[in-house]
Motif scaffolding. Structure first.
Motif, PDB file in Angstrom:
ATOM      1  N   VAL A  56     -51.330  14.919 -65.901  1.00 30.86           N
ATOM      2  CA  VAL A  56     -52.019  13.181 -66.362  1.00 30.86           C
ATOM      3  C   VAL A  56     -50.558  12.464 -67.145  1.00 30.86           C
ATOM      4  N   ASP A  57     -50.528  10.591 -66.487  1.00 34.30           N
ATOM      5  CA  ASP A  57     -49.362  10.608 -67.501  1.00 34.30           C
ATOM      6  C   ASP A  57     -49.840   9.797 -68.416  1.00 34.30           C
ATOM      7  N   TRP A  58     -49.259   9.856 -69.759  1.00 33.43           N
ATOM      8  CA  TRP A  58     -50.316   8.930 -71.094  1.00 33.43           C
ATOM      9  C   TRP A  58     -49.150   8.904 -71.560  1.00 33.43           C
ATOM     10  N   LEU A  59     -47.908   7.301 -70.463  1.00 33.21           N
ATOM     11  CA  LEU A  59     -47.616   6.408 -70.504  1.00 33.21           C
ATOM     12  C   LEU A  59     -47.212   6.564 -72.059  1.00 33.21           C
ATOM     13  N   GLU A  60     -48.278   5.451 -72.740  1.00 39.06           N
ATOM     14  CA  GLU A  60     -48.214   4.994 -73.946  1.00 39.06           C
ATOM     15  C   GLU A  60     -47.613   6.055 -75.419  1.00 39.06           C
ATOM     16  N   ASP A  61     -48.259   7.346 -74.531  1.00 44.37           N
ATOM     17  CA  ASP A  61     -47.646   8.432 -75.771  1.00 44.37           C
ATOM     18  C   ASP A  61     -46.339   9.307 -75.731  1.00 44.37           C
ATOM     19  N   GLY A  62     -45.811   8.731 -74.376  1.00 47.70           N
ATOM     20  CA  GLY A  62     -44.419   9.114 -74.367  1.00 47.70           C
ATOM     21  C   GLY A  62     -44.613  10.573 -73.822  1.00 47.70           C
ATOM     22  N   MET A 138     -47.110   9.136 -58.953  1.00 50.18           N
ATOM     23  CA  MET A 138     -48.088   8.831 -59.525  1.00 50.18           C
ATOM     24  C   MET A 138     -47.602   8.253 -60.544  1.00 50.18           C
ATOM     25  N   ARG A 139     -46.541   8.382 -61.861  1.00 56.53           N
ATOM     26  CA  ARG A 139     -45.621   7.811 -62.701  1.00 56.53           C
ATOM     27  C   ARG A 139     -47.251   6.487 -62.770  1.00 56.53           C
ATOM     28  N   ARG A 140     -47.491   6.227 -64.511  1.00 58.92           N
ATOM     29  CA  ARG A 140     -47.604   4.790 -64.052  1.00 58.92           C
ATOM     30  C   ARG A 140     -47.308   3.807 -64.582  1.00 58.92           C
ATOM     31  N   ASP A 141     -45.702   3.868 -64.683  1.00 64.81           N
ATOM     32  CA  ASP A 141     -44.829   2.757 -64.722  1.00 64.81           C
ATOM     33  C   ASP A 141     -44.467   2.699 -63.123  1.00 64.81           C
ATOM     34  N   PHE A 142     -44.981   3.145 -62.151  1.00 69.28           N
ATOM     35  CA  PHE A 142     -45.115   2.994 -60.930  1.00 69.28           C
ATOM     36  C   PHE A 142     -45.435   1.973 -60.362  1.00 69.28           C
ATOM     37  N   ASP A 143     -45.134   0.804 -60.085  1.00 70.21           N
ATOM     38  CA  ASP A 143     -45.558  -0.661 -59.229  1.00 70.21           C
ATOM     39  C   ASP A 143     -45.732  -0.398 -57.948  1.00 70.21           C
ATOM     40  N   THR A 144     -47.653  -0.375 -57.860  1.00 69.06           N
ATOM     41  CA  THR A 144     -47.724  -0.151 -56.196  1.00 69.06           C
ATOM     42  C   THR A 144     -47.687  -1.653 -55.747  1.00 69.06           C
TER      43      THR A 144
END
Lengths: 179, 590
Positions: A56-62, A138-144
């Protein structure tokens, strides 16, 4: 289950735990304990099978979270071992020496999240994304949408009507007085 | 070249007669699994065209396209899906607020024309339109939050002991959570008579920018704290989340935002062109429509004077709405803002015909919003007995701070908000209260929540009760005699009418009969040459699309003009007149 979790607490330290059901528990541990704990579980408890490895990518938590789902096939119960790792380093120990099929999970996560498992045999070998030229999808900063527009542009003739504007024209919604 | 290469291609033909390695396909393509995510289906009758499917689509595969004219509560748009981009993730189905969108389990479709793979499910007919199988959103699995953050209220027993505000209001945290339920479709904007920018201010609240929310709110509503407390909230009745869950608490969110700031002038500071410098406008009637006109013209440089017959402006929101719903402090805050914008008030002053004529001559425009002040009579024998009183008189006396005595037992006749207010006030004055209404509870024009609150406070509601007469009893009380009614459907599509069941009489002995069956215009004071131009045959005032009557420079709005007679419609009328007056002023500048 209670006894095993108590042993994990005592010997490895548990950061957080959650008892989903009688036959399903989840424990969060420190990254350095992953290999020793999974080895101990496989060798000395009924949780011998690695059923799934997910990320799981917890982007905000780094951070990324890796979750190892272990199963006791006889007692029909599951234990989830979760670990948070730094998103920046994105490196975790491979468990393929315990379960050979972990290679495939690690290959997939390597491709989809860009998490590296040093020593795992098929790291960097395309899993399903042949010729991928972007950050792992699947990284959440990937811009679909940006990716879609670059690789699969819309066919001509598409036109979108905004519901609020469309209905607003009819009822006579005025724009902002102040702007 | 060896002979082998010459013969080899022909030897391949031998394979034609040997047993194949592949398994032959029989019975056509394999059917999709029961919950397979195949081609979309859409129940277009259920769909409201909110566009949430289009907004959530990660691949921008969905366009909203017009298939019908928009109506309140339905944009008339329907989703058109581009299968060149769809990845069948079903987020559109899972988020769909109306629950109309689904997916069939059909997945096989071949065509030589790529453009056919873009269609409007439910509108462009497809073989799988009636498919029972395929992906549907699972019960209990919603991407939109169906549950409204509950509003804190005083305990019903406590309420009747006090005049304190019943609704407590959202905390900051509650407001942010509630605001985050909005899907920003904007259907509410069309339903609001004033077309407030609802999704925008909800978005600002969600993002933690309450000052911006208030600025957006005041863009076209100068009495939002009132609307945040007592609005009829037609917006909420069309909220797309409300199709399957609780509609957004739009009213409570507006209330939250406006209550955040004590000094509104500091927050607002509207930057608008002062087109009205040097011009004067007189406003007759300090109700919602008049105050709207006053504020929006004043910030544009007009010199505005509001003439009000009562000692306090606010109109029906002052004298008609009980203080436990709309406290005086809230009203005063709104009035302070108007004063800071430069609006002058002349209170305790009833304008007469001569003065109106003079105002028209002396001002650039006159706006009239004097409301409906003549209570409808009971139209039953005994209606003139002392103790049979109009609800509005009672509400006004109460709100003016005068002593009101309703005795120990009261019957309120009517089913609108005024009836509910009169009954709840009577409860607070210590009386036992019965509401007698001609139709059923579902037919009551009063707000559902108000009805519930009244019942919680101990008000008894007797429905299908037709007043027959009121008689004075020997011991100085009133005998309210009513007959039961049956509901008859006379015309298809119209609401059923109550019909008196003859020969049955019920008696209710009370101290007061409070009549709340509506009110009509009271314009006898108008000079004939004006009234014959501006009034229609029912005595209401007619205006054009700029809010102006047939008399040049005389504008009107509010209950006298519209047929909904609520505060937000009055505000909308006021805005229309503001636009009319501003446009005319601009035209004169040129």
């Amino acid at each position: 289950m209670d006894e095993i979790i108590q042993r994990i607490r005592d010997n490895f330290g548990v950061l957080r735990e959650h008892r989903q059901r009688d036959d399903l528990a989840e424990v969060w541990i420190e990254p350095r304990h992953v290999l020793p704990l999974l080895t101990w579980l496989k060798e000395h408890t009924p949780f011998v099978q690695l059923t799934h490895l997910s990320a799981v990518d917890w982007l905000e938590d780094g951070e990324f979270q890796l979750t190892y789902l272990l199963t006791d096939p006889v007692g029909r119960r599951s234990l989830m071992v979760a670990v948070r790792i730094s998103r920046e380093e994105a490196t975790a120990e491979s468990v393929h020496t315990l379960w050979a099929h972990a290679v495939t999970y690690e290959q997939e996560i390597n491709e989809m999240f860009g998490i590296h498992f040093p020593g795992s045999p098929r790291q960097g070998v395309p899993f399903i994304l042949e010729g991928w030229d972007d950050i792992p999808p699947m990284r959440r900063d990937f811009d679909t949408v940006e990716y879609m527009n670059r690789h699969h542009p819309s066919r001509p003739g598409r036109e979108h009507t905004d519901p609020r504007r469309y209905i607003g024209q009819v009822v006579g919604e005025k724009g902002y007085l102040h702007d | 070249m060896s002979l082998k290469y010459t013969i080899a291609p022909f030897s391949a033909w031998l394979q034609a007669v040997s047993k194949p390695f592949t398994v032959p396909v029989t019975g056509g393509p394999r059917p999709g699994a029961p919950r397979y995510r195949g081609w979309h289906i859409n129940d277009v009758e259920k769909c409201i065209g909110c566009g949430t499917c289009s907004a959530i689509c990660q691949n921008e595969a969905i366009d909203m396209v017009p298939v019908d004219d928009p109506v309140v509560g339905d944009s008339g748009l329907r989703p058109k899906i581009d299968y060149g981009r769809c990845c069948w993730c079903a987020l559109c189905v899972d988020v769909c607020p109306s629950g109309s969108l689904g997916m069939s389990n059909e997945y096989v479709w071949a065509d030589t024309d790529a453009d056919v793979f873009r269609y409007i499910p439910g509108v462009d007919e497809k073989p799988w339109d009636d498919s029972e199988l395929g992906w549907r959103r699972e019960e209990g699995f919603e991407l939109v939050d169906h549950d409204r953050v509950p509003m804190g209220m005083l305990d019903p027993d406590e309420r009747t002991q006090t005049w304190a505000e019943v609704v407590i209001g959202y905390t900051e945290e509650q407001a942010r959570v509630e605001a985050s339920r909005c899907v920003d479709c904007g259907l509410c904007v069309a339903a609001c008579p004033a077309h407030m920018h609802i999704p925008d201010y909800i978005g600002a609240i969600r993002d933690g920018d309450d000052a911006r929310a208030v600025q957006i709110i005041y863009d076209n509503n100068a009495m939002p704290e009132m609307c945040g407390k007592v609005c009829t909230r037609r917006c909420e009745s069309v909220c797309s989340i409300g199709v399957q869950g609780d509609p957004l608490a739009i009213r409570w969110l507006k209330r939250y935002a406006t209550e955040r700031f004590d000094n509104l002038a500091e927050v607002l500071q509207p930057q608008v062109e002062r087109v009205g410098e040097g011009r004067t406008v007189a406003v007759i009637g300090g109700g919602p429509s008049g105050l709207t006109v006053a504020y929006y013209l004043a910030i544009r440089g007009f010199e505005v004077t509001v003439h009000e017959a009562l000692p306090q402006v606010g109109g029906a929101t002052f004298f008609g709405i009980p203080r436990y719903r709309f406290p005086m402090s809230s009203l005063e805050k709104q009035v302070d803002l108007l004063k800071s914008a430069g609006v002058k008030f002349v209170l305790n002053h009833r304008v007469d015909g001569d003065e109106l004529t003079r105002m028209l001559a002396e001002n650039d425009a006159v706006f009239m919003g004097v409301g409906l002040m003549k209570p409808m009579a009971l139209r039953a024998p005994g209606e003139d007995l002392p103790g049979v009183i109009p609800a509005l008189d009672m509400l006004r006396e109460q709100n003016l701070g005068h002593e009101v005595d309703v005795g120990e037992k009261v019957v309120v006749v009517g089913g609108g908000n005024v009836a509910i207010d009169a009954s709840r006030i009577s409860r607070r004055l210590g009386a036992e209260v019965t509401i007698a209404y001609r139709r059923r509870v579902v037919d009551m024009p009063a707000d559902d929540e108000e009805i519930e609150d009244a019942e919680a406070e101990g008000v008894e509601i007797v429905t299908q009760a037709i007043p027959l007469r009121v008689e004075a009893t020997e011991d100085g009380k009133l005998d309210f005699v009513w007959g039961p009614a049956e509901m008859v459907q006379e015309e298809e599509g119209k609401r059923p009418r109550p019909k008196l069941i003859e020969g049955v009489e019920n008696h209710l002995v009370v101290d007061r009969v409070i009549v709340a069956i509506g009110q009509g215009p009271d314009l006898d004071w108008l000079p004939t040459e004006i009234s014959e131009k501006i009034c229609n045959k029912w005595g209401y005032i007619e205006v054009d699309e700029t809010g102006m009557t047939a008399v040049e420079g005389l504008y009107a709005g509010g209950d006298l003009v519209n047929d909904t007679a609520d505060a937000i419609s009055a505000i909308a009328d006021g805005l229309r007149a503001v636009n009319g007056i501003v446009d005319k002023t601009r035209a004169q500048h040129v």
